[in-house]
Design an enzyme around this catalytic site. Structure first.
Site, PDB file in Angstrom:
ATOM      1  CG  ASP A  67       5.254 -11.503   0.735  1.00  0.00           C
ATOM      2  OD1 ASP A  67       5.024 -10.292   0.907  1.00  0.00           O
ATOM      3  OD2 ASP A  67       6.389 -12.001   0.828  1.00  0.00           O
ATOM      4  CG  ASN A 136      15.332 -17.965   5.433  1.00  0.00           C
ATOM      5  OD1 ASN A 136      15.162 -17.006   4.694  1.00  0.00           O
ATOM      6  ND2 ASN A 136      14.335 -18.691   5.900  1.00  0.00           N
ATOM      7  CG  HIS A 138      12.647 -15.468   2.976  1.00  0.00           C
ATOM      8  ND1 HIS A 138      12.116 -15.766   4.215  1.00  0.00           N
ATOM      9  CD2 HIS A 138      12.627 -14.113   2.913  1.00  0.00           C
ATOM     10  CE1 HIS A 138      11.786 -14.658   4.834  1.00  0.00           C
ATOM     11  NE2 HIS A 138      12.089 -13.635   4.077  1.00  0.00           N
ATOM     12  CD  GLU A 143      10.545 -19.049   4.577  1.00  0.00           C
ATOM     13  OE1 GLU A 143      11.726 -18.668   4.427  1.00  0.00           O
ATOM     14  OE2 GLU A 143       9.807 -18.583   5.472  1.00  0.00           O
TER      15      GLU A 143
HETATM   16  C1  F6R Z   1       8.179  -9.005   2.336  1.00  0.00           C
HETATM   17  C2  F6R Z   1       8.968 -10.115   1.823  1.00  0.00           C
HETATM   18  C3  F6R Z   1      10.127 -10.683   2.556  1.00  0.00           C
HETATM   19  C4  F6R Z   1      11.043  -9.636   3.175  1.00  0.00           C
HETATM   20  C5  F6R Z   1      12.163 -10.301   3.978  1.00  0.00           C
HETATM   21  C6  F6R Z   1      13.018  -9.298   4.699  1.00  0.00           C
HETATM   22  O1  F6R Z   1       7.134  -8.671   1.457  1.00  0.00           O
HETATM   23  O2  F6R Z   1       8.641 -10.585   0.791  1.00  0.00           O
HETATM   24  O3  F6R Z   1      10.863 -11.511   1.702  1.00  0.00           O
HETATM   25  O4  F6R Z   1      11.588  -8.835   2.167  1.00  0.00           O
HETATM   26  O5  F6R Z   1      11.596 -11.172   4.906  1.00  0.00           O
HETATM   27  O6  F6R Z   1      12.266  -8.675   5.696  1.00  0.00           O
HETATM   28  P1  F6R Z   1      12.824  -7.390   6.460  1.00  0.00           P
HETATM   29  O7  F6R Z   1      12.884  -6.299   5.446  1.00  0.00           O
HETATM   30  O8  F6R Z   1      11.783  -7.092   7.518  1.00  0.00           O
HETATM   31  O9  F6R Z   1      14.144  -7.744   7.005  1.00  0.00           O
END
Ligand code: F6R
Length: 245
Positions: A67, A136, A138, A143
């Site tokens: 992303d 959450n 995701h 989401e």
């Molecule tokens: C990042 C991504 C997100 C993260 C998730 C956890 O490329 O796709 O899904 O893996 O938000 O983020 P952290 O590792 O910062 O807790």
């Protein structure tokens, strides 16, 4: 799903980097799907160390990131483009022409999304996809409520994600509210998936992913339907999973 609960985050990150190392050793031109955020940082520093010790050659490796924020300059320190260069690409012998990250500044974002899925297919599909998980549930920026059939697309970030990720921005208003994300359908096409979950804040989401039903309100739960998934967690995230007792 193979669920592995490591003693701590260092051990969990080492398991993940070792799996990536094996993948690239077995197939030099592997296509690896990469994540950003706090979770994979140690995985990437292990891979840099592996490269410096002569254990991995990235010269043929192809990567696709999950992303990128929309309307954030590439050079901004919070863009995922900057993150990947700083935390991995600048320190290994990867050809940067083989590193793909969605362009959130494209004049035609719809086309950018379509082209991204097409490019993944052209390169033979993702051999190994690394994922983190949001509090959450995701995966990438799919989401809660996201349809499982969706491919790469433009999304609105949830309030929870904006709050969590704004920790890196000076104030919450500087944080982009939209992103391009690979869709769940794009992720599920990967031949192997490794989800890494670290820390207490991921405990609830992980419990639902492993012990709950497949439910689009917990997007990561779709991984139950994939035939080659590793869930690797530290004790804080996965120490007391009720269904593993
Ligand atoms: C990042 C991504 C997100 C993260 C998730 C956890 O490329 O796709 O899904 O893996 O938000 O983020 P952290 O590792 O910062 O807790």
């Amino acid at each position: 799903m193979k669920v592995i609960i490591a003693n701590n985050s260092l051990e969990a990150s080492k398991m993940v980097s070792d799996l990536i190392k094996e993948e690239i050793k077995n197939k030099n031109d592997s296509v690896i799907g990469l994540a950003t955020g706090s979770t994979p940082i140690k995985v990437y520093s292990n891979l840099i160390e592996n490269y410096k010790n002569g254990e991995i050659d990235f010269s043929e490796t192809i990567t696709f990131n999950l992303d990128e924020y929309i309307d954030l300059e590439k050079e901004n320190k919070n863009s995922y483009y900057s993150f990947m260069n700083k935390n991995l690409f600048d320190h290994i012998n990867i050809d940067k022409n083989n590193t793909y990250i969605p362009n959130g500044n494209s004049k035609d974002l719809e086309k950018e999304c379509k082209d991204y899925d097409r490019k993944i297919d052209e390169k033979g599909g993702i051999d190994l996809q690394l994922l983190g998980i949001g509090r959450n549930g995701h995966i990438a920026f799919n989401e809660p409520g996201s349809d499982f059939e969706l491919k790469t697309r433009i999304v609105d970030l949830s309030y929870e994600t904006i709050k969590d990720n704004s920790r890196n921005f000076e104030n919450i208003d500087d944080m982009p509210k939209k992103a391009i994300t690979m869709g769940i359908a794009s992720i599920m096409k990967a031949k192997k998936i490794i989800l890494l979950a670290l820390g207490e804040s991921k405990k609830d989401a992980l419990e639902k992913l492993i012990c709950g039903e497949v439910d689009k309100n917990l997007p990561a739960s779709i991984l139950q339907k994939h035939s080659n998934v590793y869930i690797i967690a530290d004790k804080e995230a996965g120490g007391n999973l009720t269904c593993l007792d």
